[in-house]
Design an enzyme around this catalytic site. Structure first.
Site, PDB file in Angstrom:
ATOM      1  N   ARG A   1      38.430  36.700  40.737  1.00  0.00           N
ATOM      2  CA  ARG A   1      38.933  37.512  41.856  1.00  0.00           C
ATOM      3  C   ARG A   1      40.465  37.542  41.867  1.00  0.00           C
ATOM      4  O   ARG A   1      41.061  38.595  42.075  1.00  0.00           O
ATOM      5  CB  ARG A   1      38.413  36.983  43.191  1.00  0.00           C
ATOM      6  CG  ARG A   1      36.911  37.174  43.375  1.00  0.00           C
ATOM      7  CD  ARG A   1      36.412  36.559  44.652  1.00  0.00           C
ATOM      8  NE  ARG A   1      36.683  35.132  44.650  1.00  0.00           N
ATOM      9  CZ  ARG A   1      36.702  34.360  45.735  1.00  0.00           C
ATOM     10  NH1 ARG A   1      36.483  34.879  46.922  1.00  0.00           N
ATOM     11  NH2 ARG A   1      36.943  33.076  45.643  1.00  0.00           N
TER      12      ARG A   1
ATOM     13  N   ASN B   1      33.161  37.745  45.700  1.00  0.00           N
ATOM     14  CA  ASN B   1      31.995  37.157  45.052  1.00  0.00           C
ATOM     15  C   ASN B   1      30.743  37.607  45.790  1.00  0.00           C
ATOM     16  O   ASN B   1      30.806  37.881  46.996  1.00  0.00           O
ATOM     17  CB  ASN B   1      32.060  35.625  45.095  1.00  0.00           C
ATOM     18  CG  ASN B   1      33.076  35.054  44.133  1.00  0.00           C
ATOM     19  OD1 ASN B   1      33.470  35.693  43.160  1.00  0.00           O
ATOM     20  ND2 ASN B   1      33.507  33.832  44.399  1.00  0.00           N
TER      21      ASN B   1
END
Length: 141
Positions: free
Chosen positions: A66, A84
């Protein structure tokens, strides 16, 4: 005495066909890809904004995916988000000029974070937008 005349069709008429894309079953060489990306940036209008949703599969959680996605998106001048999922994937949305979004899609398919292992990336709901719906590129928790 002159040689045969070389007729070259206008490239801009066919730019969307190959801009920033690798040929089916192969990859463009780095120099050619950079050339096409530069050409695409020079000919695409800043008003040609797109939005696309994505999901990346493989070893993409617990490897700073990320954070690297956010950094790459910001580097390309894109806005959107990344998060996520409970199923072990990473998903999000990209928005920005079409060519920059295509560059990011290629990054999501093949690069990711250094310790990630991408098995596939899916892109859905691609659409042209009149304006950006996000103001930055965020990590959603």
């Amino acid at each position: 005495m002159s040689g045969p005349e070389l007729i070259v069709p206008p490239l801009s008429a066919h730019l969307d066909l190959f801009c920033c894309e690798a040929p089916p079953g192969g990859r463009l060489g780095d120099r050619l890809k950079k050339c096409l990306v530069s050409l695409c940036r020079a000919t695409m209008s800043d008003d040609d904004l797109v939005s696309v949703d994505y999901e990346v599969f493989g070893r993409v959680q617990g490897v700073f995916f990320r954070k690297y996605t956010q950094a790459e998106g910001r580097k390309l001048g894109l806005v959107g988000w990344v998060q996520n999922t409970r199923s072990g994937t990473v998903q999000g949305q990209l928005q920005g000029p079409r060519c920059k979004v295509k560059e990011m899609q290629e990054w999501l398919k093949s690069t990711g974070s250094p310790k990630s292992h991408i098995t596939k990336a899916e892109f859905k709901n691609e659409k042209t937008v009149g304006s950006l719906e996000h103001s930055s590129f965020d990590i959603v928790k």
